[in-house]
Design an enzyme around this catalytic site. Structure first.
Site, short mmCIF file in Angstrom:
data_model
loop_
_atom_site.label_atom_id
_atom_site.label_comp_id
_atom_site.label_asym_id
_atom_site.label_seq_id
_atom_site.Cartn_x
_atom_site.Cartn_y
_atom_site.Cartn_z
N SER A 186 59.08 53.40 27.44
CA SER A 186 59.46 52.21 26.69
C SER A 186 59.39 52.43 25.19
O SER A 186 60.19 51.87 24.43
CB SER A 186 58.54 51.04 27.05
OG SER A 186 58.77 50.65 28.38
N ASP A 237 58.41 45.75 34.52
CA ASP A 237 57.98 47.15 34.58
C ASP A 237 56.66 47.31 35.34
O ASP A 237 56.49 48.27 36.11
CB ASP A 237 57.82 47.64 33.13
CG ASP A 237 57.47 49.10 33.02
OD1 ASP A 237 58.31 49.93 33.40
OD2 ASP A 237 56.36 49.41 32.57
N PHE A 245 47.75 34.72 24.26
CA PHE A 245 47.39 33.91 25.42
C PHE A 245 46.71 34.71 26.54
O PHE A 245 46.54 34.21 27.64
CB PHE A 245 48.64 33.20 25.94
CG PHE A 245 49.37 32.44 24.86
CD1 PHE A 245 48.87 31.23 24.39
CD2 PHE A 245 50.52 32.95 24.26
CE1 PHE A 245 49.52 30.53 23.38
CE2 PHE A 245 51.18 32.27 23.25
CZ PHE A 245 50.68 31.05 22.80
ZN LIG Z 1 56.92 51.64 32.46
#
Ligand SMILES: [Zn+2]
Length: 479
Positions: free
Chosen positions: A87, A306, A259
């Protein structure tokens, strides 16, 4: 564009205080250019995941909102050093237009990803070691937007210091430098990314509170800093539950809402009083950012798609994809009210990489999943009789499977007793071809889908590189 962040050594987080943008300039809407940019990123949302989520939510013939976007392209996501990206490298390519090595956050191409070491509880950067001295920060879309007087915000269901959101506002040789990445958000503080301008981002919603509080106060910071306190001292509003998010006025900017200590819970397990839905955060972000007369840049990440896929929990991943899709619908609806026909707004929705989820044939159409009907989560059946289909060992198998993952039957499958009730369960791990450690299903290397709507959306077509997406957004917005 302005020459941001020219040369920054890696020893610091490369915030580039000396080379940050000059004073911002007001920017009226220019005909034919995108004044507002919303970039939606489904983390790991490959094509098979999108197709499976569609069948799961609305059946084979239905349409997700992402299916209705008028323009589309396929995106190549390989990174500078890897066939299959992580990512960090892929989001950095989207945000900077520069190919990066896996693990690197918005730096120049040659920057090597060197993992930090631990000194007691302290994370120590080794970015400047191993001959890694030539890397420098490269400008991100959020920095370019800020330099033009636009507002900029980030919304995610992961920690806001995780790789995807980090690539919008920080620069680091390695994604694990999360304490430094958090510090990059605090204007005027040590490690601040001055390329974001004097005041920094306008809005940050997600998880990751632990990276903003000291170890003594229950957080992870070894430097003793309380970044939330520092931000508050600079006039930032702070929210930590759904009611506080909802109470934020449209002029509540700058604002940070954290959060969760780390990542959010999966959508189906989320406590709605503590953690707002991605769609609620997106709606509030638009309410606040759209107040800027110069327009805004907003990144919205569905980060847990993911996570569900790495865990081979297909049902979780599909529910997260549906949640991402709902946030996209919210953004389209809200922006169409603010800017009818999206004449000044560009919305792009894509993914950073694929996973190894697969859809096995040839079941009759299942239609959508309901509490009493497994849909695509069920067993493969035969046409035309609908009987459960058996593999060569004589055992049933599921429609959804994975190339890699933790659940692989050892030896023959002949004793496998699967039912639709089992395979449609919340915590059922679909079987994989290759067995990996728990939670370690791998990313996949296929191209990903990109959909676009609004002004200049037609720029996105064909099969394009992920770095090209940056160029096209910049062109669409005149950045
Ligand atoms: Zn990943």
């Amino acid at each position: 564009m302005k020459p941001l962040a020219a040369a920054c050594l890696l020893s610091a987080l490369a915030g580039c205080a000396a080379t940050g943008p000059a004073a911002t300039s007001a920017r009226p809407a220019i005909d034919g250019q995108a004044k507002n940019i919303i970039f939606f990123l489904g983390d790991g949302m490959g094509i098979n995941t999108l197709t499976a989520a569609r069948i799961y939510a609305v059946g084979e013939e239905g349409e997700l909102t992402i299916d209705t976007l008028p323009e589309s392209a396929f995106v190549k996501t390989f990174s500078n050093d890897a066939q299959v990206t992580d990512s960090a490298a892929s989001m950095s390519a989207y945000m900077t237009g520069v190919k990066q090595n896996n693990g690197v956050i918005s730096m120049s191409t040659e920057t090597r990803a060197i993992a930090p070491t631990m000194d007691g509880k302290r994370t120590v950067s080794r970015c400047a070691t191993g001959g890694n001295t030539s890397g420098r920060a490269v400008p991100t879309l959020a920095e370019l937007a800020k330099a033009r007087g636009m507002a900029a915000g980030v919304v995610t269901t992961t920690s806001v210091t995780d790789a995807t959101p980090a690539a919008t506002y920080a620069h680091a040789c390695h994604r694990k430098l999360e304490e430094d990445i958090a510090a990059a958000l605090v204007p005027g503080g040590a490690g601040y990314n001055a390329a974001l301008g004097k005041d920094g981002l306008d809005l940050v919603f997600g998880g990751g509170a632990q990276q903003f509080t000291s170890a003594d106060a229950g957080g992870k910071r070894a430097d003793g800093r309380n970044l939330l306190g520092e931000l508050q001292g600079k006039g930032w509003r702070v929210a930590s539950n759904t009611a506080q998010l909802q109470a934020l006025a449209p002029n509540a900017q700058p604002v940070i809402g954290l959060f969760a200590q780390n990542h959010f819970a999966y959508e189906a397990a989320r406590d709605p009083a503590k953690q707002p839905a991605l769609s609620e955060m997106t709606a509030k972000a638009i309410d606040i950012l759209a107040n800027n007369p110069n327009g805004f840049f907003l990144m919205v990440e569905g980060g847990l798609i993911d996570h569900g896929l790495h865990a081979t929990l297909a049902k979780r991943a599909l529910q997260e994809t549906v949640s991402y899709n709902a946030a996209l619908k919210t953004a389209l609806d809200k922006m169409n009210k603010i800017d009818p026909g999206l004449k000044n707004t560009l919305i792009v929705a894509t993914a950073d990489h694929d996973h190894t989820l697969l859809i096995n044939g040839y079941s009759p159409r299942t239609g959508k999943t309901t509490p009493t009907h497994p849909g695509i989560l069920g067993l493969v059946r035969s046409l035309p009789d609908g009987k459960v289909r058996l593999d060569k060992d004589g055992a049933p198998f599921t429609i959804l499977g994975f190339g890699t993952g933790e659940n692989r039957i050892q030896g023959s499958r002949k004793d496998v007793k699967l039912t639709d009730e089992i395979t449609a369960g919340d915590d059922y791990h679909q079987e994989a071809v290759v067995r990996t450690k728990a939670g370690s299903e791998t990313h996949g290397g296929a191209d990903v889908y990109l959909g676009a709507a609004g002004v200049n959306a037609e720029l996105f077509r064909g099969t394009i590189d992920n770095t090209r997406v940056f160029d096209l957004i910049k062109k669409a917005a005149g950045l």
